[in-house]
Scaffold this active site. Sequence first.
Site, PDB file in Angstrom:
ATOM      1  N   ARG A   1      41.547  24.159  61.239  1.00  0.00           N
ATOM      2  CA  ARG A   1      42.785  24.821  60.821  1.00  0.00           C
ATOM      3  C   ARG A   1      42.715  26.330  61.094  1.00  0.00           C
ATOM      4  O   ARG A   1      43.681  26.952  61.504  1.00  0.00           O
ATOM      5  CB  ARG A   1      43.028  24.547  59.331  1.00  0.00           C
ATOM      6  CG  ARG A   1      44.097  25.403  58.676  1.00  0.00           C
ATOM      7  CD  ARG A   1      45.457  24.742  58.645  1.00  0.00           C
ATOM      8  NE  ARG A   1      46.399  25.473  57.783  1.00  0.00           N
ATOM      9  CZ  ARG A   1      47.658  25.727  58.130  1.00  0.00           C
ATOM     10  NH1 ARG A   1      48.133  25.297  59.268  1.00  0.00           N
ATOM     11  NH2 ARG A   1      48.447  26.381  57.321  1.00  0.00           N
TER      12      ARG A   1
ATOM     13  N   HIS B   1      45.357  28.456  63.320  1.00  0.00           N
ATOM     14  CA  HIS B   1      46.026  29.594  62.691  1.00  0.00           C
ATOM     15  C   HIS B   1      45.759  30.862  63.522  1.00  0.00           C
ATOM     16  O   HIS B   1      46.667  31.650  63.798  1.00  0.00           O
ATOM     17  CB  HIS B   1      45.450  29.700  61.270  1.00  0.00           C
ATOM     18  CG  HIS B   1      46.048  30.747  60.401  1.00  0.00           C
ATOM     19  ND1 HIS B   1      46.434  30.499  59.103  1.00  0.00           N
ATOM     20  CD2 HIS B   1      46.284  32.054  60.599  1.00  0.00           C
ATOM     21  CE1 HIS B   1      46.902  31.608  58.566  1.00  0.00           C
ATOM     22  NE2 HIS B   1      46.825  32.556  59.432  1.00  0.00           N
ATOM     23  N   ASP B   2      44.523  31.041  63.976  1.00  0.00           N
ATOM     24  CA  ASP B   2      44.177  32.199  64.797  1.00  0.00           C
ATOM     25  C   ASP B   2      45.014  32.214  66.075  1.00  0.00           C
ATOM     26  O   ASP B   2      45.641  33.223  66.418  1.00  0.00           O
ATOM     27  CB  ASP B   2      42.683  32.149  65.143  1.00  0.00           C
ATOM     28  CG  ASP B   2      42.223  33.425  65.834  1.00  0.00           C
ATOM     29  OD1 ASP B   2      42.851  34.487  65.629  1.00  0.00           O
ATOM     30  OD2 ASP B   2      41.221  33.375  66.572  1.00  0.00           O
TER      31      ASP B   2
ATOM     32  N   ASN C   1      47.892  30.915  53.585  1.00  0.00           N
ATOM     33  CA  ASN C   1      46.430  30.964  53.536  1.00  0.00           C
ATOM     34  C   ASN C   1      45.837  29.948  52.575  1.00  0.00           C
ATOM     35  O   ASN C   1      44.625  29.880  52.414  1.00  0.00           O
ATOM     36  CB  ASN C   1      45.959  32.375  53.144  1.00  0.00           C
ATOM     37  CG  ASN C   1      46.120  32.653  51.654  1.00  0.00           C
ATOM     38  OD1 ASN C   1      46.670  31.836  50.910  1.00  0.00           O
ATOM     39  ND2 ASN C   1      45.628  33.787  51.213  1.00  0.00           N
TER      40      ASN C   1
ATOM     41  N   PRO D   1      54.183  27.655  62.146  1.00  0.00           N
ATOM     42  CA  PRO D   1      55.150  26.601  61.811  1.00  0.00           C
ATOM     43  C   PRO D   1      54.952  26.161  60.356  1.00  0.00           C
ATOM     44  O   PRO D   1      53.827  26.119  59.868  1.00  0.00           O
ATOM     45  CB  PRO D   1      54.796  25.472  62.784  1.00  0.00           C
ATOM     46  CG  PRO D   1      53.396  25.753  63.229  1.00  0.00           C
ATOM     47  CD  PRO D   1      53.205  27.236  63.158  1.00  0.00           C
TER      48      PRO D   1
ATOM     49  N   HIS E   1      45.604  16.688  61.816  1.00  0.00           N
ATOM     50  CA  HIS E   1      45.809  16.272  60.425  1.00  0.00           C
ATOM     51  C   HIS E   1      45.082  14.970  60.083  1.00  0.00           C
ATOM     52  O   HIS E   1      45.348  14.359  59.061  1.00  0.00           O
ATOM     53  CB  HIS E   1      47.312  16.188  60.108  1.00  0.00           C
ATOM     54  CG  HIS E   1      47.956  17.544  60.067  1.00  0.00           C
ATOM     55  ND1 HIS E   1      49.310  17.757  60.096  1.00  0.00           N
ATOM     56  CD2 HIS E   1      47.394  18.786  59.999  1.00  0.00           C
ATOM     57  CE1 HIS E   1      49.557  19.053  60.057  1.00  0.00           C
ATOM     58  NE2 HIS E   1      48.418  19.701  60.001  1.00  0.00           N
ATOM     59  N   THR E   2      44.150  14.576  60.919  1.00  0.00           N
ATOM     60  CA  THR E   2      43.225  13.492  60.565  1.00  0.00           C
ATOM     61  C   THR E   2      42.100  14.013  59.674  1.00  0.00           C
ATOM     62  O   THR E   2      41.389  13.233  59.057  1.00  0.00           O
ATOM     63  CB  THR E   2      42.622  12.836  61.832  1.00  0.00           C
ATOM     64  OG1 THR E   2      41.697  11.821  61.446  1.00  0.00           O
ATOM     65  CG2 THR E   2      41.876  13.856  62.696  1.00  0.00           C
TER      66      THR E   2
ATOM     67  N   ASP F   1      44.658  12.109  55.526  1.00  0.00           N
ATOM     68  CA  ASP F   1      44.761  10.687  55.841  1.00  0.00           C
ATOM     69  C   ASP F   1      43.736   9.929  54.996  1.00  0.00           C
ATOM     70  O   ASP F   1      43.112  10.515  54.117  1.00  0.00           O
ATOM     71  CB  ASP F   1      44.666  10.417  57.356  1.00  0.00           C
ATOM     72  CG  ASP F   1      43.258  10.535  57.927  1.00  0.00           C
ATOM     73  OD1 ASP F   1      42.312  10.832  57.152  1.00  0.00           O
ATOM     74  OD2 ASP F   1      43.081  10.330  59.138  1.00  0.00           O
TER      75      ASP F   1
ATOM     76  N   THR G   1      40.922   8.638  55.923  1.00  0.00           N
ATOM     77  CA  THR G   1      39.538   8.881  56.344  1.00  0.00           C
ATOM     78  C   THR G   1      39.386  10.378  56.603  1.00  0.00           C
ATOM     79  O   THR G   1      39.248  10.816  57.741  1.00  0.00           O
ATOM     80  CB  THR G   1      39.225   8.085  57.632  1.00  0.00           C
ATOM     81  OG1 THR G   1      40.249   8.386  58.608  1.00  0.00           O
ATOM     82  CG2 THR G   1      39.212   6.583  57.384  1.00  0.00           C
TER      83      THR G   1
ATOM     84  N   ASP H   1      39.592  10.569  63.526  1.00  0.00           N
ATOM     85  CA  ASP H   1      39.991   9.303  64.141  1.00  0.00           C
ATOM     86  C   ASP H   1      41.512   9.284  64.310  1.00  0.00           C
ATOM     87  O   ASP H   1      42.176  10.310  64.120  1.00  0.00           O
ATOM     88  CB  ASP H   1      39.506   8.116  63.284  1.00  0.00           C
ATOM     89  CG  ASP H   1      40.072   8.167  61.875  1.00  0.00           C
ATOM     90  OD1 ASP H   1      40.999   8.972  61.606  1.00  0.00           O
ATOM     91  OD2 ASP H   1      39.608   7.395  61.015  1.00  0.00           O
TER      92      ASP H   1
END
Length: 315
Positions: free
Chosen positions: A56, A60-61, A88, A155, A185-186, A238, A240, A245
Amino acid sequence: MDAVISSLLILSLVHVGNALSVDYYADTCPDVEIAVTAAVKEAMANDQTVPAALLRMHFHDCFIRGCDGSVLLNSKGSNKAEKEGPPNISLHAFYVIDNAKKAVEEMCPGVVSCADILALAARDAVALSGGPTWEVPKGRLDGRVSKASETSQLPAPTFNFSQLKQSFSQRGLSTQDLAALSGGHTLGFSHCSSFQNRIHKFDASHDVDPSMNPSFAASLQKVCPAHNKVKNAGSTMDTTTTIFDNAYYKLLLQGKSLFTSDQALLTNAKTKGLVSDFACSQEAFNKAFVKSMIKMSEITGGQEVRLDCRVVRSS
Ligand code: HEM
Ligand SMILES: *[C@@H]1O[C@H](CO)[C@@H](O)[C@H](O)[C@H]1NC(C)=O
Ligand SMILES: *[C@@H]1O[C@H](CO)[C@@H](O)[C@H](O)[C@H]1NC(C)=O
């Protein structure tokens, strides 16, 4: 003739910034990647939230002023840095970059940028979580500016498809990149505030976003009541959460994603098709993710090589 050549040179500098290459440090710091990987591994052994944080942090950078380490800078005087900006809430584990930088500075002082260290650490975070690995192009420079106010350029989780598309295209990224990179977002965790728009007072006629699986929504409402007072309440991204994955895509197709921005991938034919492809094939996801990560991490922007990732070099 000289004028033509120099104006061509200026044009190319404007368009591509500094050129990156996978063997950028081959002569000046050949063991940089070993040192960064060691720092990431050591941190992961003590804290399983580290990989998500590093991934993340790199995103973000790159989305603010290019991948120039601006996310790593501390506030100074009256200037509030990016890390103090509202989005943040998920940023942490800056110490991992500090540790890696310290090890790298001992081997080859003043040579390796913090932005490169972060790009490498994000790659390691994915690979060490069971995801794909890849060669990271290097040679980024660190920026000298970091402003909390600019985090509004990230975003938001409430974005719809056209807003996401615009945010990505402003950075030279396509809707294919959007579909593949959302797979980040896994890994990790989200606080209630990031998805509360979908589970309380969604719109005039629904309390809950009707595109959300009802039992999934009910379980989220339980952990995140309307007037949530538990500071760190939230949900894993998620099922896991520490494994890189394609579960994120499988869940997305079942209405079990957290953000409006995740769900939005199903509102466009192209990204919906990609979500189905990635849900069916880990291989297809891995390949697309690597391609888009390299693209995102090539948005450059800095001017110098910092000595301490939290402070600009004194000039
Ligand atoms: C498409 C636009 C995106 C939006 C709107 C978005 C939004 C968010 C939000 C709101 C959170 C949770 C913050 C919290 O409440 O704690 C989050 C977490 C996260 N995001 Fe995204 N994100 C986007 C794209 C990406 C990309 C491109 C990546 C990396 C490739 C990424 C990787 C992550 C990771 C790993 C986490 C978990 C962080 C942790 O557990 O420490 N996101 N994102
Ligand atoms: C996030 O911003 C708040 C408000 O400026 C600040 O108190 C907090 O320390 C920041 N968090 C991080 C990780 O820097
Ligand atoms: C997306 O959100 C923007 C800003 O709220 C809005 O103007 C636009 O109409 C929305 N697009 C769609 C397709 O809903």
